[in-house]
Design a protein around this motif. Sequence first.
Motif, PDB file in Angstrom:
ATOM      1  N   ALA A  71     -31.311   1.594  -3.600  1.00 49.41           N
ATOM      2  CA  ALA A  71     -31.411   0.157  -3.882  1.00 49.41           C
ATOM      3  C   ALA A  71     -32.790  -0.188  -4.457  1.00 49.41           C
ATOM      4  O   ALA A  71     -32.897  -0.997  -5.387  1.00 49.41           O
ATOM      5  CB  ALA A  71     -31.153  -0.642  -2.615  1.00 49.41           C
ATOM      6  N   SER A  72     -33.817   0.446  -3.930  1.00 48.59           N
ATOM      7  CA  SER A  72     -35.170   0.235  -4.437  1.00 48.59           C
ATOM      8  C   SER A  72     -35.260   0.675  -5.901  1.00 48.59           C
ATOM      9  O   SER A  72     -35.868  -0.003  -6.730  1.00 48.59           O
ATOM     10  CB  SER A  72     -36.161   1.013  -3.578  1.00 48.59           C
ATOM     11  N   LEU A  73     -34.629   1.804  -6.213  1.00 46.50           N
ATOM     12  CA  LEU A  73     -34.621   2.287  -7.596  1.00 46.50           C
ATOM     13  C   LEU A  73     -33.913   1.289  -8.511  1.00 46.50           C
ATOM     14  O   LEU A  73     -34.390   0.998  -9.606  1.00 46.50           O
ATOM     15  CB  LEU A  73     -33.940   3.656  -7.685  1.00 46.50           C
ATOM     16  N   ARG A  74     -32.786   0.760  -8.059  1.00 46.11           N
ATOM     17  CA  ARG A  74     -32.059  -0.228  -8.879  1.00 46.11           C
ATOM     18  C   ARG A  74     -32.925  -1.446  -9.160  1.00 46.11           C
ATOM     19  O   ARG A  74     -32.903  -1.989 -10.272  1.00 46.11           O
ATOM     20  CB  ARG A  74     -30.766  -0.642  -8.180  1.00 46.11           C
ATOM     21  N   ASN A  75     -33.676  -1.908  -8.137  1.00 41.35           N
ATOM     22  CA  ASN A  75     -34.568  -3.060  -8.343  1.00 41.35           C
ATOM     23  C   ASN A  75     -35.654  -2.731  -9.356  1.00 41.35           C
ATOM     24  O   ASN A  75     -35.989  -3.569 -10.193  1.00 41.35           O
ATOM     25  CB  ASN A  75     -35.214  -3.479  -7.017  1.00 41.35           C
ATOM     26  N   GLU A  76     -36.221  -1.532  -9.277  1.00 40.12           N
ATOM     27  CA  GLU A  76     -37.246  -1.144 -10.242  1.00 40.12           C
ATOM     28  C   GLU A  76     -36.655  -1.046 -11.642  1.00 40.12           C
ATOM     29  O   GLU A  76     -37.285  -1.454 -12.614  1.00 40.12           O
ATOM     30  CB  GLU A  76     -37.898   0.179  -9.829  1.00 40.12           C
ATOM     31  N   PHE A  77     -35.436  -0.502 -11.751  1.00 46.56           N
ATOM     32  CA  PHE A  77     -34.772  -0.425 -13.054  1.00 46.56           C
ATOM     33  C   PHE A  77     -34.514  -1.821 -13.614  1.00 46.56           C
ATOM     34  O   PHE A  77     -34.623  -2.042 -14.808  1.00 46.56           O
ATOM     35  CB  PHE A  77     -33.449   0.333 -12.947  1.00 46.56           C
ATOM     36  N   ALA A  78     -34.151  -2.765 -12.750  1.00 49.37           N
ATOM     37  CA  ALA A  78     -33.839  -4.120 -13.212  1.00 49.37           C
ATOM     38  C   ALA A  78     -35.064  -4.782 -13.835  1.00 49.37           C
ATOM     39  O   ALA A  78     -34.932  -5.613 -14.736  1.00 49.37           O
ATOM     40  CB  ALA A  78     -33.316  -4.966 -12.058  1.00 49.37           C
TER      41      ALA A  78
END
Length: 187
Positions: free
Chosen positions: A21-28
């Motif tokens: 989830a943290s990775l998805r936020n960084e990607f966003a």
Amino acid sequence: MSDDFMLDTDALERRMDGAMASLRNEFASLRTGRASASMLEPIVVEAYGQQTPINQLGTVNVPEPRMVTINVWDKSMVQAVEKAIMNSGLGINPQTNGTIVMLPIPELNEERRRELSRVAAQYAEHARVAVRNIRRDGMDQVKKAKADGLSEDDQKFWEDEVQTITDKHIKALDAALENKQAEIMQV
């Protein structure tokens, strides 16, 4: 002791899901050349004496593929929102029309796309490290139980469980990275 050892694989999965989830936020937060309201999430504005997220100062919309608008509710905050966007490092120059701040998203050049792709790869590597650290924690729990009398067969079973969960999450991280890099490189 050996018969009643139960590794909390759900907790390990939850922690690995958190890394995902943290990775998805960084990607966003990475700009891909397409407008997205999520690209403004990391930006905070000095408002009313404290740091406030942009989405709490106005309505964020994406009316066109290359345009983000922010309808700022308090006219006195328009300048602060503009300043925060310019200082954010997004590389976007806001245009103001009354209380509406328009953010035209420029086309990314090839060099910037490669750079963003490398940044995405770094984010993914940080997430992989987090997943591997969680794996290590799980393996340490199994080793501790082995020292407390867990049989070798049970130890092997639990180590395989931890490795299976880890492999699944690493594969998901790699797939997310591949998708994000393809999105970044798309013209």
